[in-house]
Design an enzyme around this catalytic site. Sequence first.
Site, PDB file in Angstrom:
ATOM      1  N   HIS A  85      15.190  18.258  -2.950  1.00  0.00           N
ATOM      2  CA  HIS A  85      14.980  19.710  -2.891  1.00  0.00           C
ATOM      3  C   HIS A  85      15.467  20.223  -1.541  1.00  0.00           C
ATOM      4  O   HIS A  85      15.044  19.715  -0.503  1.00  0.00           O
ATOM      5  CB  HIS A  85      13.484  20.039  -3.041  1.00  0.00           C
ATOM      6  N   TYR A 211       4.708  27.459  -2.637  1.00  0.00           N
ATOM      7  CA  TYR A 211       3.470  27.576  -1.866  1.00  0.00           C
ATOM      8  C   TYR A 211       2.980  29.010  -2.068  1.00  0.00           C
ATOM      9  O   TYR A 211       3.638  29.956  -1.626  1.00  0.00           O
ATOM     10  CB  TYR A 211       3.723  27.368  -0.372  1.00  0.00           C
ATOM     11  N   PRO A 303      -2.600  17.898   4.135  1.00  0.00           N
ATOM     12  CA  PRO A 303      -1.403  17.639   3.332  1.00  0.00           C
ATOM     13  C   PRO A 303      -0.451  18.828   3.193  1.00  0.00           C
ATOM     14  O   PRO A 303       0.632  18.669   2.622  1.00  0.00           O
ATOM     15  CB  PRO A 303      -1.975  17.249   1.964  1.00  0.00           C
ATOM     16  N   LYS A 307       3.292  15.618   5.425  1.00  0.00           N
ATOM     17  CA  LYS A 307       3.800  14.794   6.525  1.00  0.00           C
ATOM     18  C   LYS A 307       3.172  13.408   6.683  1.00  0.00           C
ATOM     19  O   LYS A 307       3.704  12.583   7.431  1.00  0.00           O
ATOM     20  CB  LYS A 307       3.593  15.552   7.863  1.00  0.00           C
ATOM     21  N   TYR A 395       9.765  21.433   8.764  1.00  0.00           N
ATOM     22  CA  TYR A 395       9.472  21.031   7.388  1.00  0.00           C
ATOM     23  C   TYR A 395      10.304  19.815   6.976  1.00  0.00           C
ATOM     24  O   TYR A 395       9.793  18.879   6.373  1.00  0.00           O
ATOM     25  CB  TYR A 395       9.739  22.212   6.440  1.00  0.00           C
TER      26      TYR A 395
HETATM   27  C1  LIG Z   1      -4.817  12.339  -2.316  1.00  0.00           C
HETATM   28  C2  LIG Z   1      -3.817  12.290  -1.198  1.00  0.00           C
HETATM   29  C3  LIG Z   1      -2.653  13.080  -1.276  1.00  0.00           C
HETATM   30  C4  LIG Z   1      -1.715  13.022  -0.258  1.00  0.00           C
HETATM   31  N1  LIG Z   1      -0.578  13.792  -0.343  1.00  0.00           N
HETATM   32  C5  LIG Z   1       0.376  13.677   0.618  1.00  0.00           C
HETATM   33  C6  LIG Z   1       1.627  14.367   0.528  1.00  0.00           C
HETATM   34  O1  LIG Z   1       1.867  15.140  -0.406  1.00  0.00           O
HETATM   35  N2  LIG Z   1       2.560  14.146   1.479  1.00  0.00           N
HETATM   36  C7  LIG Z   1       2.337  13.287   2.527  1.00  0.00           C
HETATM   37  O2  LIG Z   1       3.243  13.074   3.351  1.00  0.00           O
HETATM   38  N3  LIG Z   1       1.163  12.644   2.663  1.00  0.00           N
HETATM   39  C8  LIG Z   1       0.184  12.805   1.719  1.00  0.00           C
HETATM   40  N4  LIG Z   1      -0.958  12.090   1.808  1.00  0.00           N
HETATM   41  C9  LIG Z   1      -1.109  11.186   2.925  1.00  0.00           C
HETATM   42  C10 LIG Z   1      -0.385   9.875   2.676  1.00  0.00           C
HETATM   43  O3  LIG Z   1      -0.673   9.393   1.391  1.00  0.00           O
HETATM   44  C11 LIG Z   1      -0.835   8.911   3.763  1.00  0.00           C
HETATM   45  O4  LIG Z   1      -0.512   9.476   4.996  1.00  0.00           O
HETATM   46  C12 LIG Z   1      -0.185   7.528   3.622  1.00  0.00           C
HETATM   47  O5  LIG Z   1      -0.747   6.846   2.527  1.00  0.00           O
HETATM   48  C13 LIG Z   1      -0.391   6.722   4.895  1.00  0.00           C
HETATM   49  O6  LIG Z   1       0.018   5.418   4.688  1.00  0.00           O
HETATM   50  P1  LIG Z   1      -0.741   4.229   5.432  1.00  0.00           P
HETATM   51  O7  LIG Z   1      -0.044   2.988   5.013  1.00  0.00           O
HETATM   52  O8  LIG Z   1      -0.887   4.554   6.865  1.00  0.00           O
HETATM   53  O9  LIG Z   1      -2.238   4.260   4.841  1.00  0.00           O
HETATM   54  P2  LIG Z   1      -2.753   3.940   3.383  1.00  0.00           P
HETATM   55  O10 LIG Z   1      -1.786   4.358   2.364  1.00  0.00           O
HETATM   56  O11 LIG Z   1      -4.140   4.480   3.326  1.00  0.00           O
HETATM   57  O12 LIG Z   1      -2.805   2.349   3.335  1.00  0.00           O
HETATM   58  C14 LIG Z   1      -3.797   1.608   4.028  1.00  0.00           C
HETATM   59  C15 LIG Z   1      -4.027   0.308   3.281  1.00  0.00           C
HETATM   60  O13 LIG Z   1      -4.971  -0.459   4.014  1.00  0.00           O
HETATM   61  C16 LIG Z   1      -5.878  -1.049   3.096  1.00  0.00           C
HETATM   62  N5  LIG Z   1      -7.123  -1.363   3.796  1.00  0.00           N
HETATM   63  C17 LIG Z   1      -8.111  -0.531   4.181  1.00  0.00           C
HETATM   64  N6  LIG Z   1      -9.110  -1.227   4.754  1.00  0.00           N
HETATM   65  C18 LIG Z   1      -8.728  -2.513   4.732  1.00  0.00           C
HETATM   66  C19 LIG Z   1      -9.362  -3.724   5.168  1.00  0.00           C
HETATM   67  N7  LIG Z   1     -10.586  -3.729   5.706  1.00  0.00           N
HETATM   68  N8  LIG Z   1      -8.715  -4.901   4.984  1.00  0.00           N
HETATM   69  C20 LIG Z   1      -7.471  -4.923   4.416  1.00  0.00           C
HETATM   70  N9  LIG Z   1      -6.837  -3.814   3.981  1.00  0.00           N
HETATM   71  C21 LIG Z   1      -7.458  -2.635   4.140  1.00  0.00           C
HETATM   72  C22 LIG Z   1      -6.036   0.024   2.025  1.00  0.00           C
HETATM   73  O14 LIG Z   1      -6.524  -0.512   0.811  1.00  0.00           O
HETATM   74  C23 LIG Z   1      -4.616   0.546   1.901  1.00  0.00           C
HETATM   75  O15 LIG Z   1      -3.878  -0.170   0.942  1.00  0.00           O
HETATM   76  C24 LIG Z   1      -1.929  12.165   0.845  1.00  0.00           C
HETATM   77  C25 LIG Z   1      -3.102  11.400   0.926  1.00  0.00           C
HETATM   78  C26 LIG Z   1      -4.042  11.461  -0.075  1.00  0.00           C
HETATM   79  C27 LIG Z   1      -5.300  10.636   0.059  1.00  0.00           C
END
Ligand SMILES: Cc1cc2nc3c(=O)[nH]c(=O)nc-3n(C[C@H](O)[C@H](O)[C@H](O)COP(=O)(O)OP(=O)(O)OC[C@H]3O[C@@H](n4cnc5c(N)ncnc54)[C@H](O)[C@@H]3O)c2cc1C
Length: 414
Positions: A85, A211, A303, A307, A395
């Site tokens: 997009h 939006y 969200p 980002k 953005y």
């Molecule tokens: C509902 C929702 C919608 C979102 N929408 C957007 C969006 O539209 N655009 C955007 O950019 N971001 C969005 N986000 C944010 C985005 O999904 C997160 O920023 C992203 O998942 C970050 O990745 P991460 O790997 O840092 O964390 P996570 O994806 O949370 O991964 C962390 C991992 O660590 C594991 N973990 C936790 N504790 C332990 C432990 N004790 N031992 C071992 N493993 C563990 C978890 O199970 C998980 O698999 C959204 C988040 C949510 C919750």
Amino acid sequence: MSGVGSARDLNVPPRTQVAIIGAGPAGLVLAHLLHLQGIDSVILESHSREHCEQRIRAGFLEEGSASLLESIGLGDRLRREGLVHRAFVFRLLGEDHRIALGDLTDGRGMTIYGQEELVKDLIAARRATGRPLAFQTPVQACSQIDGHEPVVVYRHNDEVWELRCDVIAGCDGFHGPSRAAVKPTAYTRQCPIAWLGVLAAVPPTIEEIVYAWHNRGFALHSVRSPQLSRLHLQCAPDEDLNQWSDERIWDELDARLSRRDGVTLDRGPILQKAVIPLRSFVAEPMGRGRLLLAGDAAHIVPPTGAKGLNLAIADVHALSQTLGRWYARRDDALLEDYSRRRLRHVWQVERFSAWMTSVLHRFPQHDDFDRKLQVAELRHVCSSPSAARALAESYVGLDSSRDLPAEHQLVAVD
Ligand SMILES: Cc1cc2nc3c(=O)[nH]c(=O)nc-3n(C[C@H](O)[C@H](O)[C@H](O)COP(=O)(O)OP(=O)(O)OC[C@H]3O[C@@H](n4cnc5c(N)ncnc54)[C@H](O)[C@@H]3O)c2cc1C
């Protein structure tokens, strides 16, 4: 039984170079970047593979994130199936104002590709390397992080095991245990509002991302694939999902996304609905000693700016470079510098995400004056080319590696 050693049935050795906690996007991309540099790692993940591959979350990838994934061999399906997009729409009192991202930047846009699809690709790529990725191994503690051989304590099948390493990468999301071991200062802003997010099995009625600012509250229309719509409605943080039938959700979306020409949304079965909290959070510093944080473990953005996923990828890109240099020189100052480098970019993204959130939502404390100011602000960015360009730049993604020349840099305020 409990023991100290290694969970051999999982192919987890007792020692590795980098112990990665969490198989979310941050942990999995980091593992791949390290693999390409010949650095060993073990990923420990608390949930099952199925759980990780089905978790519906983010879906917008900045050009920088998509290009990085492509350049390291992880972008084939993303480029094939992702929807690009180069514009989005602010719908203001039923009137559309198009922000032409591609024209306002150097042709950049956003690629829409579900995080769950990306995680599937990343897990498959990890498996192909033959390096360890252990599911259902929740980490309980990180210790000796100020020494030369930190230890990760994890559980598997009711047994407790230890993994020794050179460095721990805390990629365990907002609720994981690694941040507590760092003991950072936490900068937090909890929003008094939330989002009701739904995934619907219906081709998107509107081609573009919309939006909507509305007196009933914010709404967002976006897509997940040609067959799936992703829709969000502002709601209360303690919203009871049982009160939201599919019909009520579609009615409310129609009300808030209403167009002057009366076009309404095509309806379809709602496959998933969830309340998503809106919060801003930054941990400073993003690490201590031999434990470094990345992704949601270190920061959360509301969200609205899409980002979170992009910040996680930018973090681990920087972290992999830091670790590559550290293995070449063994200079611990490099590990300290990781946090300083990343926090500059993190705060810029926090700023943008907070701005998008503040202008688009109806807040409980707002009076009519505040609402009029929001409309004026949105009209300004839609009508002023320089304001629109500044918005578009943030953005599509500020270049995280770009730093001001030394003479223009501010002195750090810590
Ligand atoms: C509902 C929702 C919608 C979102 N929408 C957007 C969006 O539209 N655009 C955007 O950019 N971001 C969005 N986000 C944010 C985005 O999904 C997160 O920023 C992203 O998942 C970050 O990745 P991460 O790997 O840092 O964390 P996570 O994806 O949370 O991964 C962390 C991992 O660590 C594991 N973990 C936790 N504790 C332990 C432990 N004790 N031992 C071992 N493993 C563990 C978890 O199970 C998980 O698999 C959204 C988040 C949510 C919750």
